[in-house]
Structure formats: structure tokens, C-alpha cells
Design a protein around this motif. Structure first.
Motif: not given
Length: 164
Positions: A64-70, A75-77, A84-94
Motif C-alpha cells: 500500500c505504501a507506494a500509493c498511500h505513503g509510508a 501525496t500532497p495534492n 488521467n482525470g483520477n484523484y490520487p490515493p488519499p491519505p489513510l492517516n485520519g
């Protein structure tokens, strides 16, 4: 002689407690979503144990970390559409919307991917066991501040038809 009997009985009980702790850890390693209770566990005060968090972090790092961060920070944005018109993976840290969802929905998204909900996250159901998915959820929820966790817990209880 009576004191010796009490001492032996006490030591026997202590031995049972030690083995039951390892039995709990072994059972928790294969915990299915339907087995999750919302009682706070020793060491975390939340539905999950430290062992689940540690196992989940290993799995999260691998898949998961490759997309959602370590640290599940994404990602910041993440609120901005990509090329491609998609939202990047959101943070899962709350700090994003994951805390709005009950365990069943979080598990479903990991298992089936984001496509059923209009997203692009891949499905992990053929790769991860149900217990691994539960551990991954424990790992990213461990980053949630107590206030966010308590709000989530209220929603989770309501989704199960439990009174606060």
C-alpha cells in the motif's frame, strides 16, 4: 503444607494466563472481520492490538505504501485530479475521508478495489487474506488521532446497530 498448595495453585494459574496470552495472539493473527470486537485492547485502547498494527504495517509497506505513503500520508495534492482525470490515493492517516467508513466498507475497498466506487485502486482480495486486510486497517488506523478514532468508533457502533 496448605501454603504450599496455594503457591502451587497460584503458579499453575499464572502458567495458564501466560499460555492463554499466546493463544490470544495466535488467534488474533487469523482474525476475520466478523470476529472484530470494538472493545479497547491493552496497549492501544482501540479495537486492535499492537501485534496487529505491526503485522499490518509490514503488509501495508509491501502493498500500500507506494500509493498511500509510508505513514499513510499519501501525496500532497490528493484532492486534485491527475492527468488521467483520477484523484490520487488519499491519505489513510485520519486526515482524509477514510475515517468516515465502517470496517466493512474499508475491508471491501481493500478487497474489491476502488473501481466499484468509481476509483482506480486495485483489488487486493486475491493477494491478501481477510486477516491481513484486518491488520492493514489496524495499521493505518493507528495513525489516527484519538479524536478522529472516537468519531470513527461512534460511526462504527452505529453501523453495527450498537448503542454508544
Amino acid at each position: 503444607m496448605k501454603k504450599l498448595g496455594i503457591l502451587i495453585a497460584t503458579l499453575s494459574l499464572l502458567g495458564c494466563n501466560t499460555s492463554s496470552e499466546s493463544e490470544v495472539e495466535s488467534a488474533e493473527a487469523g482474525l476475520a472481520l466478523t470476529d472484530v470486537t470494538l472493545e479497547g485492547k491493552v496497549g492501544t485502547g482501540r479495537w486492535y492490538t499492537r501485534a496487529q498494527v505491526e503485522r499490518g504495517r509490514e503488509t501495508f509497506e509491501r502493498y500500500c505504501a507506494a500509493c498511500h505513503g509510508a505513514n499513510a500520508e499519501a501525496t500532497p495534492n490528493w484532492r486534485t485530479l491527475d492527468a488521467n482525470g483520477n484523484y490520487p490515493p488519499p491519505p489513510l492517516n485520519g486526515t482524509a475521508h477514510a475515517w468516515h467508513h465502517p470496517l466493512a466498507v474499508l475491508s471491501m475497498v481493500i478487497e474489491e478495489g476502488g473501481e466499484p466506487l468509481g476509483g482506480v485502486m486495485p483489488a487486493w482480495g486475491d493477494t491478501l487474506s481477510e486477516a491481513e486486510i484486518v491488520d492493514v486497517i489496524a495499521s493505518f488506523q493507528s495513525y489516527w488521532p484519538d479524536e478522529i478514532y472516537q468519531l470513527w468508533l461512534e460511526r462504527e457502533r452505529a453501523s453495527r446497530g450498537l448503542t454508544p
